[in-house]
Design a protein around this motif. Structure first.
Motif, mmCIF file in Angstrom:
data_model
loop_
_atom_site.group_PDB
_atom_site.id
_atom_site.type_symbol
_atom_site.label_atom_id
_atom_site.label_comp_id
_atom_site.label_asym_id
_atom_site.label_seq_id
_atom_site.Cartn_x
_atom_site.Cartn_y
_atom_site.Cartn_z
ATOM 1 N N PHE A 144 -9.713 -46.050 22.208
ATOM 2 C CA PHE A 144 -8.443 -45.237 22.217
ATOM 3 C C PHE A 144 -7.804 -45.871 21.115
ATOM 4 O O PHE A 144 -7.355 -44.946 20.042
ATOM 5 C CB PHE A 144 -7.541 -45.646 23.595
ATOM 6 N N ALA A 145 -7.809 -47.227 20.783
ATOM 7 C CA ALA A 145 -7.212 -47.684 19.506
ATOM 8 C C ALA A 145 -7.968 -47.259 18.371
ATOM 9 O O ALA A 145 -7.410 -46.792 17.174
ATOM 10 C CB ALA A 145 -7.333 -49.335 19.619
ATOM 11 N N PHE A 146 -9.365 -47.127 18.383
ATOM 12 C CA PHE A 146 -10.024 -46.595 17.068
ATOM 13 C C PHE A 146 -9.925 -45.244 16.717
ATOM 14 O O PHE A 146 -9.694 -44.578 15.682
ATOM 15 C CB PHE A 146 -11.568 -46.729 17.715
ATOM 16 N N GLN A 147 -9.587 -44.376 17.894
ATOM 17 C CA GLN A 147 -9.279 -42.857 17.685
ATOM 18 C C GLN A 147 -7.929 -42.517 17.867
ATOM 19 O O GLN A 147 -7.406 -41.296 17.690
ATOM 20 C CB GLN A 147 -10.025 -42.229 18.988
ATOM 21 N N TYR A 148 -7.051 -43.690 17.686
ATOM 22 C CA TYR A 148 -5.532 -43.246 17.841
ATOM 23 C C TYR A 148 -4.772 -42.250 16.955
ATOM 24 O O TYR A 148 -5.298 -42.354 15.715
ATOM 25 C CB TYR A 148 -4.741 -44.625 18.037
ATOM 26 N N LEU A 182 0.668 -47.041 2.821
ATOM 27 C CA LEU A 182 -0.668 -47.831 3.079
ATOM 28 C C LEU A 182 -1.899 -47.092 2.932
ATOM 29 O O LEU A 182 -1.853 -45.890 2.997
ATOM 30 C CB LEU A 182 -0.569 -48.476 4.426
ATOM 31 N N PRO A 183 -2.771 -47.540 2.324
ATOM 32 C CA PRO A 183 -4.228 -46.987 2.218
ATOM 33 C C PRO A 183 -4.709 -46.477 3.594
ATOM 34 O O PRO A 183 -4.293 -47.058 4.593
ATOM 35 C CB PRO A 183 -4.922 -47.820 1.466
ATOM 36 N N GLN A 184 -5.628 -45.493 3.459
ATOM 37 C CA GLN A 184 -6.198 -45.062 4.751
ATOM 38 C C GLN A 184 -6.708 -46.106 5.524
ATOM 39 O O GLN A 184 -6.321 -45.930 6.946
ATOM 40 C CB GLN A 184 -7.316 -44.196 4.444
ATOM 41 N N LEU A 185 -7.349 -47.106 5.110
ATOM 42 C CA LEU A 185 -7.739 -48.082 5.881
ATOM 43 C C LEU A 185 -6.765 -48.948 6.866
ATOM 44 O O LEU A 185 -6.999 -49.591 7.806
ATOM 45 C CB LEU A 185 -8.391 -49.490 5.181
ATOM 46 N N LEU A 186 -5.410 -48.868 6.372
ATOM 47 C CA LEU A 186 -4.348 -49.864 7.123
ATOM 48 C C LEU A 186 -3.524 -48.714 7.496
ATOM 49 O O LEU A 186 -2.353 -49.351 8.167
ATOM 50 C CB LEU A 186 -3.847 -50.597 5.951
ATOM 51 N N GLN A 187 -3.864 -47.466 7.840
ATOM 52 C CA GLN A 187 -2.825 -46.550 8.717
ATOM 53 C C GLN A 187 -2.917 -47.059 10.073
ATOM 54 O O GLN A 187 -3.941 -47.663 10.643
ATOM 55 C CB GLN A 187 -3.326 -45.292 8.584
ATOM 56 N N PRO A 188 -1.751 -46.662 11.032
ATOM 57 C CA PRO A 188 -1.680 -47.062 12.475
ATOM 58 C C PRO A 188 -2.996 -46.836 13.232
ATOM 59 O O PRO A 188 -3.431 -47.687 13.921
ATOM 60 C CB PRO A 188 -0.508 -46.253 12.848
ATOM 61 N N ALA A 189 -3.734 -45.840 12.890
ATOM 62 C CA ALA A 189 -5.114 -45.472 13.688
ATOM 63 C C ALA A 189 -6.030 -46.623 13.389
ATOM 64 O O ALA A 189 -6.782 -46.689 14.503
ATOM 65 C CB ALA A 189 -5.530 -44.153 13.166
ATOM 66 N N LYS A 190 -5.832 -47.417 12.315
ATOM 67 C CA LYS A 190 -6.849 -48.346 12.256
ATOM 68 C C LYS A 190 -6.070 -50.054 12.648
ATOM 69 O O LYS A 190 -6.846 -50.822 13.248
ATOM 70 C CB LYS A 190 -7.264 -48.644 10.500
ATOM 71 N N VAL A 191 -4.873 -49.954 12.026
ATOM 72 C CA VAL A 191 -4.181 -51.251 12.481
ATOM 73 C C VAL A 191 -3.938 -51.409 13.981
ATOM 74 O O VAL A 191 -4.099 -52.650 14.407
ATOM 75 C CB VAL A 191 -2.623 -51.294 11.611
ATOM 76 N N LEU A 192 -3.796 -50.580 14.557
ATOM 77 C CA LEU A 192 -3.600 -50.521 16.055
ATOM 78 C C LEU A 192 -5.045 -51.505 16.681
ATOM 79 O O LEU A 192 -4.859 -52.093 17.776
ATOM 80 C CB LEU A 192 -3.715 -49.094 16.840
ATOM 81 N N MET A 193 -6.121 -51.456 16.128
ATOM 82 C CA MET A 193 -7.384 -52.119 16.389
ATOM 83 C C MET A 193 -7.118 -53.488 16.577
ATOM 84 O O MET A 193 -7.947 -54.292 17.346
ATOM 85 C CB MET A 193 -8.335 -51.746 15.563
ATOM 86 N N ILE A 194 -6.204 -54.025 15.821
ATOM 87 C CA ILE A 194 -6.081 -55.610 15.852
ATOM 88 C C ILE A 194 -5.499 -56.136 17.216
ATOM 89 O O ILE A 194 -5.443 -57.214 17.633
ATOM 90 C CB ILE A 194 -5.095 -55.979 14.787
ATOM 91 N N THR A 195 -4.899 -55.027 18.032
ATOM 92 C CA THR A 195 -4.494 -55.463 19.459
ATOM 93 C C THR A 195 -5.679 -55.500 20.473
ATOM 94 O O THR A 195 -5.395 -56.015 21.302
ATOM 95 C CB THR A 195 -3.363 -54.679 19.956
ATOM 96 N N ILE A 196 -6.728 -55.223 19.821
ATOM 97 C CA ILE A 196 -8.104 -55.216 20.730
ATOM 98 C C ILE A 196 -8.097 -56.538 21.642
ATOM 99 O O ILE A 196 -8.726 -56.636 22.656
ATOM 100 C CB ILE A 196 -9.202 -54.610 20.529
ATOM 101 N N PRO A 197 -8.202 -57.483 20.483
ATOM 102 C CA PRO A 197 -8.464 -59.004 21.017
ATOM 103 C C PRO A 197 -7.457 -59.525 22.175
ATOM 104 O O PRO A 197 -7.780 -60.290 23.079
ATOM 105 C CB PRO A 197 -8.517 -59.848 19.669
ATOM 106 N N LEU A 198 -6.010 -58.938 21.961
ATOM 107 C CA LEU A 198 -5.142 -59.359 22.925
ATOM 108 C C LEU A 198 -5.396 -58.692 24.383
ATOM 109 O O LEU A 198 -5.187 -59.270 25.267
ATOM 110 C CB LEU A 198 -3.799 -58.624 22.418
ATOM 111 N N VAL A 199 -6.100 -57.509 24.398
ATOM 112 C CA VAL A 199 -6.583 -56.742 25.550
ATOM 113 C C VAL A 199 -7.588 -57.702 26.440
ATOM 114 O O VAL A 199 -7.392 -57.772 27.405
ATOM 115 C CB VAL A 199 -6.733 -55.483 25.475
ATOM 116 N N ILE A 200 -8.692 -58.001 25.485
ATOM 117 C CA ILE A 200 -9.672 -58.763 25.876
ATOM 118 C C ILE A 200 -9.467 -60.220 26.323
ATOM 119 O O ILE A 200 -9.568 -60.755 27.584
ATOM 120 C CB ILE A 200 -10.677 -58.825 24.907
#
Length: 324
Positions: A228-232, A251-269
């Motif tokens: 979900f975070a990857f495809q947001y 921000l560049p494409q790499l740092l748009q919300p659809a990508k940045v949201l992935m940093i929350t994955i470790p919190l879910v884990i």
């Protein structure tokens, strides 16, 4: 304990935390601060919906405690509940349950029909759970999980939002994970031989089986959220352009919300791993809401996760409004 405090305790206000999940679809939509022309802001509408679900859930808890009065009286902790201990009569509890359920339905009549339908389905499902479904293995766990799914649908329906399939799968997985964890803790707390005295279905759940279920849903929870975070993507509806996050323009494409949201994955884990530790080492988890309040690491993880998602999706908007 006074009668008034006994009534409040029977309503289980701590369990109202579960209803906060109604806010999730709005939070992840990027429209948390959106206000349609001539209507209340989305956030106010969802808060009202949460309140209605709190009334509905308390009405169901009252019915459940009446149905389980005899069994709860044999439970090491539940025997102290006001209805199980006889402090509140069954008649008074049923009357109060009917009043709360009626208030919740009446309060929903000016909201979208889909929300009212979801609330009615929730009341029906939870009543069936109290009377029958909780005695059926597997279906009891699915009923608990489906209660969370209905809440999420209600949160989306009340403001007419679309939900990502992967977000819905995350909710389903997390709900099943919590439900199975609840059974795991009950089996540990009550012991295999005596578990059937207070919950009949526990006789049909062996320790190895629950461990299989727990591992399966723990893995699916963080995996579905990762996808979900990857495809947001923000939900596209007609509203002023400035309500979209400005990350895409600064921000560049790499740092748009659809990508940045992935940093929350470790919190879910981390949250999943900590909850597993609570279940297996601390032998808690019978009440997920109580665990969340008591366990500082788990509570901190949830708070940091929520703040992180909020900042990722809304910080640019807030800064732009302050600068305007």
């Amino acid at each position: 304990m006074s009668y008034g405090m006994a009534v409040v305790k029977t309503l289980r206000p701590l369990q109202w935390l579960k209803n906060v999940i109604l806010l999730a679809p709005l939070l992840f939509s990027g429209l948390l601060f959106y206000q349609p022309v001539g209507r209340f802001p989305y956030l106010i509408t969802v808060i009202w919906a949460i309140f209605l679900f709190c009334l509905a859930s308390s009405s169901v808890y009252l019915v459940n405690d009446v149905v389980d009065k005899k069994k709860d009286s044999q439970h090491p902790f539940k025997k102290n509940r006001p209805i199980a201990s006889g402090m509140i009569s069954e008649r008074a509890a049923i009357i109060l349950a009917m009043v709360l359920a009626t208030l919740s339905m009446v309060g929903s009549l000016r909201l979208p029909t889909l929300f009212t339908g979801a609330l009615l389905c929730y009341l029906g499902l939870q009543t069936m759970y109290s009377l029958w479904l909780k005695t059926l293995p597997i279906l009891d766990v699915l009923s608990i999980a489906f209660g969370f799914v209905i809440r999420v649908y209600a949160g989306a329906a009340v403001v007419n939002l679309h939900m990502s399939v992967w977000f819905l799968l995350t909710v389903i997985s997390a709900s099943l994970f919590l439900a199975v964890g609840k059974r795991q803790s009950e089996l540990t707390l009550l012991g295999g031989e005596n578990s059937g005295l207070t919950r009949k279905t526990l006789q049909h759940y062996s320790q190895p089986l629950l461990e299989q279920y727990t591992g399966m849903f723990a893995n699916s929870t963080w995996l579905t959220y990762a996808i979900f975070a990857f495809q947001y993507q923000f939900i596209q509806i007609d509203h002023p352009k400035e309500l979209f996050s400005l990350f895409g323009t600064v921000l560049p494409q790499l740092l748009q919300p659809a990508k940045v949201l992935m940093i929350t994955i470790p919190l879910v884990i981390l949250g999943v791993m900590r909850y597993l530790q609570v279940i297996y080492e601390k032998k808690e988890g019978e009440s997920p809401a109580l665990v969340l309040v008591k366990d500082k690491l788990l509570l901190g993880t949830v708070v940091i996760f929520g703040v992180s998602v909020f900042l990722i999706l809304y910080l640019a908007d807030i800064l732009s409004w302050l600068a305007a």
